[in-house]
Design a protein around this motif. Structure first.
Motif, mmCIF file in Angstrom:
data_model
loop_
_atom_site.group_PDB
_atom_site.id
_atom_site.type_symbol
_atom_site.label_atom_id
_atom_site.label_comp_id
_atom_site.label_asym_id
_atom_site.label_seq_id
_atom_site.Cartn_x
_atom_site.Cartn_y
_atom_site.Cartn_z
ATOM 1 N N LEU A 1 32.956 61.671 55.924
ATOM 2 C CA LEU A 1 33.653 60.334 55.189
ATOM 3 C C LEU A 1 35.085 60.211 55.786
ATOM 4 O O LEU A 1 35.754 61.485 56.135
ATOM 5 C CB LEU A 1 33.798 60.844 53.708
ATOM 6 C CG LEU A 1 32.317 60.995 53.080
ATOM 7 C CD1 LEU A 1 32.306 61.644 51.741
ATOM 8 C CD2 LEU A 1 31.524 59.635 53.082
ATOM 9 N N PRO A 2 35.679 59.074 55.862
ATOM 10 C CA PRO A 2 37.098 59.142 56.670
ATOM 11 C C PRO A 2 38.165 59.385 55.486
ATOM 12 O O PRO A 2 39.200 59.968 55.664
ATOM 13 C CB PRO A 2 37.052 57.503 56.785
ATOM 14 C CG PRO A 2 36.159 56.821 56.022
ATOM 15 C CD PRO A 2 34.851 57.838 55.759
ATOM 16 N N SER A 3 37.588 59.262 53.872
ATOM 17 C CA SER A 3 38.517 59.573 52.891
ATOM 18 C C SER A 3 37.755 59.730 51.802
ATOM 19 O O SER A 3 36.819 59.251 51.454
ATOM 20 C CB SER A 3 39.697 58.583 52.751
ATOM 21 O OG SER A 3 39.170 57.229 52.481
ATOM 22 N N VAL A 4 38.569 60.345 50.760
ATOM 23 C CA VAL A 4 37.996 60.459 49.266
ATOM 24 C C VAL A 4 38.921 60.549 48.217
ATOM 25 O O VAL A 4 39.837 61.114 48.477
ATOM 26 C CB VAL A 4 36.949 61.934 49.287
ATOM 27 C CG1 VAL A 4 36.437 61.839 47.654
ATOM 28 C CG2 VAL A 4 35.898 61.759 50.226
ATOM 29 N N THR A 5 38.732 59.424 47.249
ATOM 30 C CA THR A 5 39.733 59.663 46.104
ATOM 31 C C THR A 5 39.193 60.197 44.998
ATOM 32 O O THR A 5 37.933 59.964 44.779
ATOM 33 C CB THR A 5 39.974 58.171 45.909
ATOM 34 O OG1 THR A 5 40.518 57.515 46.887
ATOM 35 C CG2 THR A 5 40.912 57.999 44.648
ATOM 36 N N LEU A 6 39.642 61.237 44.574
ATOM 37 C CA LEU A 6 39.005 62.135 43.424
ATOM 38 C C LEU A 6 40.062 61.812 42.057
ATOM 39 O O LEU A 6 41.134 62.207 42.174
ATOM 40 C CB LEU A 6 39.202 63.483 43.524
ATOM 41 C CG LEU A 6 38.226 63.993 44.700
ATOM 42 C CD1 LEU A 6 38.369 65.498 45.169
ATOM 43 C CD2 LEU A 6 36.702 63.459 44.601
ATOM 44 N N GLY B 1 40.040 65.528 37.388
ATOM 45 C CA GLY B 1 38.573 66.092 36.723
ATOM 46 C C GLY B 1 37.264 65.717 37.575
ATOM 47 O O GLY B 1 36.417 66.319 37.064
ATOM 48 N N ALA B 2 37.485 64.908 38.488
ATOM 49 C CA ALA B 2 36.360 64.293 39.043
ATOM 50 C C ALA B 2 35.703 65.380 40.287
ATOM 51 O O ALA B 2 36.489 66.297 40.641
ATOM 52 C CB ALA B 2 36.342 63.102 39.753
ATOM 53 N N THR B 3 34.565 65.268 40.569
ATOM 54 C CA THR B 3 34.065 66.172 41.477
ATOM 55 C C THR B 3 33.826 65.151 42.667
ATOM 56 O O THR B 3 33.806 64.111 42.842
ATOM 57 C CB THR B 3 32.570 66.681 41.366
ATOM 58 O OG1 THR B 3 31.839 65.793 40.987
ATOM 59 C CG2 THR B 3 32.947 67.732 39.990
ATOM 60 N N PHE B 4 33.541 65.846 44.177
ATOM 61 C CA PHE B 4 33.534 65.211 45.231
ATOM 62 C C PHE B 4 32.135 64.186 45.053
ATOM 63 O O PHE B 4 31.144 64.451 44.608
ATOM 64 C CB PHE B 4 33.152 66.202 46.431
ATOM 65 C CG PHE B 4 33.430 65.616 47.588
ATOM 66 C CD1 PHE B 4 34.680 65.876 48.400
ATOM 67 C CD2 PHE B 4 32.461 64.984 48.588
ATOM 68 C CE1 PHE B 4 35.024 65.531 49.487
ATOM 69 C CE2 PHE B 4 32.760 64.650 49.706
ATOM 70 C CZ PHE B 4 33.853 64.665 50.220
ATOM 71 N N PRO B 5 32.178 62.836 45.385
ATOM 72 C CA PRO B 5 31.239 61.930 45.076
ATOM 73 C C PRO B 5 30.018 62.124 45.464
ATOM 74 O O PRO B 5 29.622 62.278 46.935
ATOM 75 C CB PRO B 5 31.875 60.494 45.663
ATOM 76 C CG PRO B 5 33.399 60.747 45.728
ATOM 77 C CD PRO B 5 33.501 62.158 46.017
ATOM 78 N N ASP B 6 29.085 62.291 44.686
ATOM 79 C CA ASP B 6 27.596 62.399 45.017
ATOM 80 C C ASP B 6 27.337 63.593 45.876
ATOM 81 O O ASP B 6 26.150 63.819 46.614
ATOM 82 C CB ASP B 6 27.034 61.203 45.516
ATOM 83 C CG ASP B 6 26.635 60.178 44.393
ATOM 84 O OD1 ASP B 6 26.848 60.482 43.350
ATOM 85 O OD2 ASP B 6 25.971 59.362 44.770
ATOM 86 N N ASP B 7 28.266 64.658 46.169
ATOM 87 C CA ASP B 7 27.820 65.808 46.868
ATOM 88 C C ASP B 7 27.180 66.808 46.154
ATOM 89 O O ASP B 7 27.181 67.037 44.929
ATOM 90 C CB ASP B 7 29.205 66.734 47.210
ATOM 91 C CG ASP B 7 28.924 67.761 48.223
ATOM 92 O OD1 ASP B 7 28.544 67.246 49.465
ATOM 93 O OD2 ASP B 7 29.394 68.825 47.859
#
Length: 185
Positions: A54-59, A62-68
């Motif tokens: 993934l080039p980037s991730v916005t968290l 309190g969120a977790t890594f999206p769909d990991d």
């Protein structure tokens, strides 16, 4: 020459070198405590299958890594006699009360290394889903595909996939992946 430091020695080691040494068996890792740099982001949407860079991730807070590791392929069926540690013995899974299950009870690189080395997978989120939302059969939220790797490990994603695109948030998509993996393993 490598030195292994115990927990009691960490304060001294930290003061002297600003690093922390942890030992795991014969492997020793040196971790820098003063600076870290993220060099890659990868999501493993299905536990034990391939990752997606993934080039980037916005968290959000309190969120977790999206769909990991959002999904997993739990083995079901009668116990197998081919594993002395009992990891092929199916363990019931209660989605209303999820609990830890040994990785040996999943179809993954740990249990099926030859099969997994022949598969190239890609997962994409099409519509954001809260991490605590239950999968349902509404609009497509994800796209998952599986390709066959060549004998040299390469994969040509311009060819038609062996499976997909399927939506893992739908019952039909999960059933299609389950059938594909059951037939392949």
């Amino acid at each position: 020459h490598t030195h292994t430091h115990t927990h009691e020695n960490w304060n001294t080691l930290l003061n002297e070198t600003n690093t922390k040494t942890e030992s795991s068996g014969k492997c020793v890792m040196l971790l820098s405590l003063t600076s870290m740099k993220v060099i890659a982001l990868s999501r493993f949407a299905i536990k034990g299958l391939g990752s997606d860079p993934l080039p980037s991730v916005t968290l959000p807070d309190g969120a977790t890594f999206p769909d990991d590791r959002r999904f997993a392929l739990l083995k079901v069926g009668p116990p197998q006699d081919d594993d002395e540690d009992g990891t092929d013995v199916p363990e019931p899974f209660d989605p209303d009360n999820p609990a830890w299950i040994h990785k040996g009870r999943f179809v993954c690189a740990f249990t099926h290394p030859k099969l997994m080395s022949t598969l190239d997978t890609h997962y994409q989120i099409l519509a954001p889903t809260p991490n605590d939302a239950a999968p349902d059969d509404t609009a497509a939220r994800s796209s998952f595909r599986v390709w066959q790797r060549e004998s040299d490990g390469s994969s040509d994603r311009s060819r038609a996939p062996l499976l997909g695109p399927i939506d893992l948030y739908s019952n039909d998509g999960r059933d299609a992946l389950s059938t594909f993996m059951s037939d392949s393993s």
